[in-house]
Design a protein around this motif. Structure first.
Motif, PDB file in Angstrom:
ATOM      1  N   ASN A 129     -21.575 -99.243  50.058  1.00 14.66           N
ATOM      2  CA  ASN A 129     -22.286 -98.106  50.642  1.00 14.66           C
ATOM      3  C   ASN A 129     -21.313 -97.090  51.235  1.00 14.66           C
ATOM      4  O   ASN A 129     -21.480 -95.875  51.069  1.00 14.66           O
ATOM      5  N   GLN A 130     -20.275 -97.584  51.933  1.00 13.57           N
ATOM      6  CA  GLN A 130     -19.298 -96.687  52.545  1.00 13.57           C
ATOM      7  C   GLN A 130     -18.482 -95.940  51.496  1.00 13.57           C
ATOM      8  O   GLN A 130     -18.080 -94.795  51.713  1.00 13.57           O
ATOM      9  N   LEU A 131     -18.237 -96.568  50.361  1.00 10.38           N
ATOM     10  CA  LEU A 131     -17.475 -95.914  49.295  1.00 10.38           C
ATOM     11  C   LEU A 131     -18.310 -94.908  48.511  1.00 10.38           C
ATOM     12  O   LEU A 131     -17.785 -94.171  47.678  1.00 10.38           O
ATOM     13  N   GLY A 132     -19.609 -94.891  48.758  1.00 10.41           N
ATOM     14  CA  GLY A 132     -20.483 -93.940  48.075  1.00 10.41           C
ATOM     15  C   GLY A 132     -20.772 -94.287  46.632  1.00 10.41           C
ATOM     16  O   GLY A 132     -21.102 -93.398  45.831  1.00 10.41           O
ATOM     17  N   ILE A 133     -20.679 -95.559  46.290  1.00 10.63           N
ATOM     18  CA  ILE A 133     -20.937 -95.958  44.900  1.00 10.63           C
ATOM     19  C   ILE A 133     -22.193 -96.819  44.786  1.00 10.63           C
ATOM     20  O   ILE A 133     -22.416 -97.460  43.754  1.00 10.63           O
ATOM     21  N   TYR A 134     -23.001 -96.834  45.840  1.00 11.47           N
ATOM     22  CA  TYR A 134     -24.271 -97.559  45.760  1.00 11.47           C
ATOM     23  C   TYR A 134     -25.185 -96.874  44.753  1.00 11.47           C
ATOM     24  O   TYR A 134     -25.209 -95.649  44.655  1.00 11.47           O
ATOM     25  N   ASN A 135     -25.945 -97.649  44.006  1.00  9.05           N
ATOM     26  CA  ASN A 135     -26.821 -97.117  42.963  1.00  9.05           C
ATOM     27  C   ASN A 135     -26.040 -96.354  41.892  1.00  9.05           C
ATOM     28  O   ASN A 135     -26.394 -95.227  41.517  1.00  9.05           O
ATOM     29  N   SER A 136     -24.983 -96.963  41.419  1.00  9.88           N
ATOM     30  CA  SER A 136     -24.194 -96.365  40.339  1.00  9.88           C
ATOM     31  C   SER A 136     -23.557 -97.487  39.524  1.00  9.88           C
ATOM     32  O   SER A 136     -23.435 -98.627  39.997  1.00  9.88           O
ATOM     33  N   ALA A 138     -20.504 -97.651  38.897  1.00 10.39           N
ATOM     34  CA  ALA A 138     -19.272 -98.014  39.601  1.00 10.39           C
ATOM     35  C   ALA A 138     -19.538 -99.124  40.610  1.00 10.39           C
ATOM     36  O   ALA A 138     -18.741-100.063  40.755  1.00 10.39           O
ATOM     37  N   GLY A 139     -20.650 -99.034  41.327  1.00 12.90           N
ATOM     38  CA  GLY A 139     -20.997-100.068  42.292  1.00 12.90           C
ATOM     39  C   GLY A 139     -21.283-101.404  41.643  1.00 12.90           C
ATOM     40  O   GLY A 139     -21.034-102.466  42.227  1.00 12.90           O
ATOM     41  N   LEU A 140     -21.818-101.370  40.428  1.00  9.36           N
ATOM     42  CA  LEU A 140     -22.095-102.607  39.700  1.00  9.36           C
ATOM     43  C   LEU A 140     -20.832-103.238  39.128  1.00  9.36           C
ATOM     44  O   LEU A 140     -20.737-104.470  39.033  1.00  9.36           O
ATOM     45  N   ILE A 141     -19.868-102.392  38.745  1.00  7.32           N
ATOM     46  CA  ILE A 141     -18.714-102.875  37.983  1.00  7.32           C
ATOM     47  C   ILE A 141     -17.481-103.126  38.850  1.00  7.32           C
ATOM     48  O   ILE A 141     -16.871-104.202  38.781  1.00  7.32           O
ATOM     49  N   VAL A 142     -17.087-102.133  39.667  1.00  8.42           N
ATOM     50  CA  VAL A 142     -15.797-102.184  40.360  1.00  8.42           C
ATOM     51  C   VAL A 142     -15.607-103.446  41.207  1.00  8.42           C
ATOM     52  O   VAL A 142     -14.546-104.089  41.134  1.00  8.42           O
ATOM     53  N   PRO A 143     -16.588-103.868  42.027  1.00 10.29           N
ATOM     54  CA  PRO A 143     -16.352-105.070  42.846  1.00 10.29           C
ATOM     55  C   PRO A 143     -16.168-106.359  42.040  1.00 10.29           C
ATOM     56  O   PRO A 143     -15.722-107.365  42.604  1.00 10.29           O
ATOM     57  N   LEU A 144     -16.506-106.335  40.757  1.00 14.39           N
ATOM     58  CA  LEU A 144     -16.389-107.540  39.930  1.00 14.39           C
ATOM     59  C   LEU A 144     -15.162-107.536  39.015  1.00 14.39           C
ATOM     60  O   LEU A 144     -14.973-108.471  38.244  1.00 14.39           O
ATOM     61  N   LEU A 145     -14.334-106.494  39.119  1.00 17.12           N
ATOM     62  CA  LEU A 145     -13.227-106.344  38.172  1.00 17.12           C
ATOM     63  C   LEU A 145     -12.129-107.388  38.348  1.00 17.12           C
ATOM     64  O   LEU A 145     -11.330-107.600  37.438  1.00 17.12           O
ATOM     65  N   VAL A 146     -12.068-108.017  39.507  1.00 22.08           N
ATOM     66  CA  VAL A 146     -11.053-109.037  39.766  1.00 22.08           C
ATOM     67  C   VAL A 146     -11.739-110.239  40.389  1.00 22.08           C
ATOM     68  O   VAL A 146     -12.652-110.081  41.203  1.00 22.08           O
ATOM     69  N   ASP A 147     -11.331-111.437  40.010  1.00 16.65           N
ATOM     70  CA  ASP A 147     -11.863-112.633  40.655  1.00 16.65           C
ATOM     71  C   ASP A 147     -10.739-113.616  40.930  1.00 16.65           C
ATOM     72  O   ASP A 147      -9.752-113.696  40.188  1.00 16.65           O
ATOM     73  N   ALA A 148     -10.872-114.343  42.029  1.00 13.11           N
ATOM     74  CA  ALA A 148      -9.810-115.242  42.480  1.00 13.11           C
ATOM     75  C   ALA A 148      -9.556-116.363  41.488  1.00 13.11           C
ATOM     76  O   ALA A 148      -8.403-116.743  41.249  1.00 13.11           O
ATOM     77  N   ALA A 149     -10.620-116.913  40.892  1.00 15.21           N
ATOM     78  CA  ALA A 149     -10.451-118.024  39.957  1.00 15.21           C
ATOM     79  C   ALA A 149      -9.633-117.597  38.738  1.00 15.21           C
ATOM     80  O   ALA A 149      -8.785-118.353  38.246  1.00 15.21           O
ATOM     81  N   ILE A 211     -28.148-107.362  43.255  1.00 18.73           N
ATOM     82  CA  ILE A 211     -29.211-107.140  44.229  1.00 18.73           C
ATOM     83  C   ILE A 211     -28.736-106.222  45.343  1.00 18.73           C
ATOM     84  O   ILE A 211     -29.482-105.350  45.812  1.00 18.73           O
ATOM     85  N   VAL A 212     -27.481-106.387  45.796  1.00 18.17           N
ATOM     86  CA  VAL A 212     -26.972-105.585  46.910  1.00 18.17           C
ATOM     87  C   VAL A 212     -26.281-104.313  46.440  1.00 18.17           C
ATOM     88  O   VAL A 212     -25.980-103.440  47.259  1.00 18.17           O
ATOM     89  N   ALA A 213     -26.004-104.183  45.139  1.00 18.19           N
ATOM     90  CA  ALA A 213     -25.254-103.026  44.649  1.00 18.19           C
ATOM     91  C   ALA A 213     -26.138-101.874  44.206  1.00 18.19           C
ATOM     92  O   ALA A 213     -25.669-100.747  44.100  1.00 18.19           O
ATOM     93  N   ALA A 214     -27.413-102.139  43.923  1.00 20.55           N
ATOM     94  CA  ALA A 214     -28.299-101.068  43.437  1.00 20.55           C
ATOM     95  C   ALA A 214     -29.756-101.485  43.583  1.00 20.55           C
ATOM     96  O   ALA A 214     -30.076-102.677  43.524  1.00 20.55           O
ATOM     97  N   ASN A 215     -30.603-100.473  43.776  1.00 16.91           N
ATOM     98  CA  ASN A 215     -32.054-100.719  43.754  1.00 16.91           C
ATOM     99  C   ASN A 215     -32.783 -99.755  42.824  1.00 16.91           C
ATOM    100  O   ASN A 215     -34.006 -99.725  42.788  1.00 16.91           O
ATOM    101  N   ASP A 216     -32.009 -98.975  42.067  1.00 14.83           N
ATOM    102  CA  ASP A 216     -32.580 -98.054  41.092  1.00 14.83           C
ATOM    103  C   ASP A 216     -33.077 -98.845  39.886  1.00 14.83           C
ATOM    104  O   ASP A 216     -32.304 -99.603  39.278  1.00 14.83           O
ATOM    105  N   PRO A 217     -34.363 -98.711  39.505  1.00 15.28           N
ATOM    106  CA  PRO A 217     -34.871 -99.438  38.337  1.00 15.28           C
ATOM    107  C   PRO A 217     -34.077 -99.166  37.065  1.00 15.28           C
ATOM    108  O   PRO A 217     -34.009-100.025  36.185  1.00 15.28           O
ATOM    109  N   GLU A 218     -33.482 -97.965  36.952  1.00 13.21           N
ATOM    110  CA  GLU A 218     -32.701 -97.638  35.760  1.00 13.21           C
ATOM    111  C   GLU A 218     -31.380 -98.390  35.697  1.00 13.21           C
ATOM    112  O   GLU A 218     -30.711 -98.382  34.668  1.00 13.21           O
ATOM    113  N   LEU A 219     -30.982 -99.026  36.812  1.00  9.49           N
ATOM    114  CA  LEU A 219     -29.734 -99.791  36.841  1.00  9.49           C
ATOM    115  C   LEU A 219     -29.994-101.289  36.912  1.00  9.49           C
ATOM    116  O   LEU A 219     -29.068-102.072  37.130  1.00  9.49           O
TER     117      LEU A 219
END
Length: 275
Positions: A129-136, A138-149, A211-219
């Motif tokens: 939300n602070q980065l301004g990528i909610y409902n986009s 970018a919000g769906l993709i960027v936080p998942l681009l890296v994983d610890a495992a 669930i936490v990254a977007a609530n737009d039905p189109e996303l």
């Protein structure tokens, strides 16, 4: 001296376990071809009395399933490509590049793997939300681009590759990134295939993040849409055939990816072949 053959009862146990494992999926597929009254009255039968594809027709005409599918494909492809690249970079840095705090960073990485994802949902929402990528996207993709495992797997595999394979390139003046990209990364193909499979499956089946990254039905993606369908948020009635048809279609891409790459998946205990 010939090796002892396993006892017959062991095969029986394995077959029973396999049947128990795949039975829910078989019921899923069978029910998706039933009529709604039959699915409600006889939900666990494996042979429909009246074979119909009505559930699949409704799925692609009355429900926003094509939109869900498109969003899942877009997110999964970008996330899989991103994880393969960034996990490899981070794993190579931890395995090969000496820097202050490397041990601490690896310890933090292992600690992150132990944290349940549900604990991070609220902080993840606040950051998005602070980065301004909610409902986009970018919000769906960027936080998942890296994983610890993934980083953990790549680091361990890179450490199993002899350092000597990079020495000639270093003598010829190759930089760190060139050694990583041209020499070490091609040797890490088994690990990369593992990351592809795990990343594709993980991002395709992800739910809590979307669930936490977007609530737009189109996303809305497949997991979120199917969850709404299963909880009757999109209509009344049991709708067993429709719900299970959506679940059956959802499993197809993951099954295809696994079948294509299964023979190349790495043995995580084996590492690279040392010369």
């Amino acid at each position: 001296m010939t090796a002892r053959r396993p006892a017959w009862w062991l095969y029986v146990v394995l077959v029973l376990l396999a049947v128990l494992y795949i039975l829910p999926f078989l019921i899923d597929v069978a029910t998706s071809f039933k009529t709604e009254p039959e699915a409600a009255s006889n939900p666990i039968s494996l042979i429909p009395q009246t074979f119909t594809t009505a559930a699949y027709e409704r799925l692609f005409t009355e429900v926003a399933f094509p939109t869900w599918f498109k969003n899942s494909v877009v997110v999964t492809l970008f996330v899989t490509a991103g994880r393969v690249f960034f996990d490899s970079l981070a794993g190579y840095a931890l395995a090969r590049i000496p820097f202050r705090g490397r041990g601490l960073m690896f310890a933090i990485l292992v600690a992150i793997m132990a944290v349940p994802n549900v604990v991070l949902l609220i902080p993840k929402f606040l950051v998005i939300n602070q980065l301004g990528i909610y409902n986009s996207y970018a919000g769906l993709i960027v936080p998942l681009l890296v994983d610890a495992a993934g980083i953990f797997i790549m680091k361990n595999f890179f450490e199993s590759i002899p350092v000597a394979v990079e020495e000639q390139a270093r003598i010829d003046g190759a930089g760190t990134f060139r050694m990583f990209w041209s020499i070490v990364l091609p040797m890490a193909r088994p690990a990369l295939v593992t990351i592809v499979i795990l990343s594709f499956q993980g991002s395709w089946n992800e739910l809590s993040h979307f669930i936490v990254a977007a609530n737009d039905p189109e996303l809305t993606n497949l997991t979120k849409g199917v969850a709404q369908l299963a909880s009757n948020q999109l209509g009344q009635g049991t709708k067993y055939p429709l719900k299970l048809a959506a679940a059956a279609v959802m499993t197809i891409p993951v099954a295809i990816v696994f079948l294509v790459f299964q023979k190349r998946i790495m043995n995580t205990s084996g590492g690279a072949v040392k010369g």
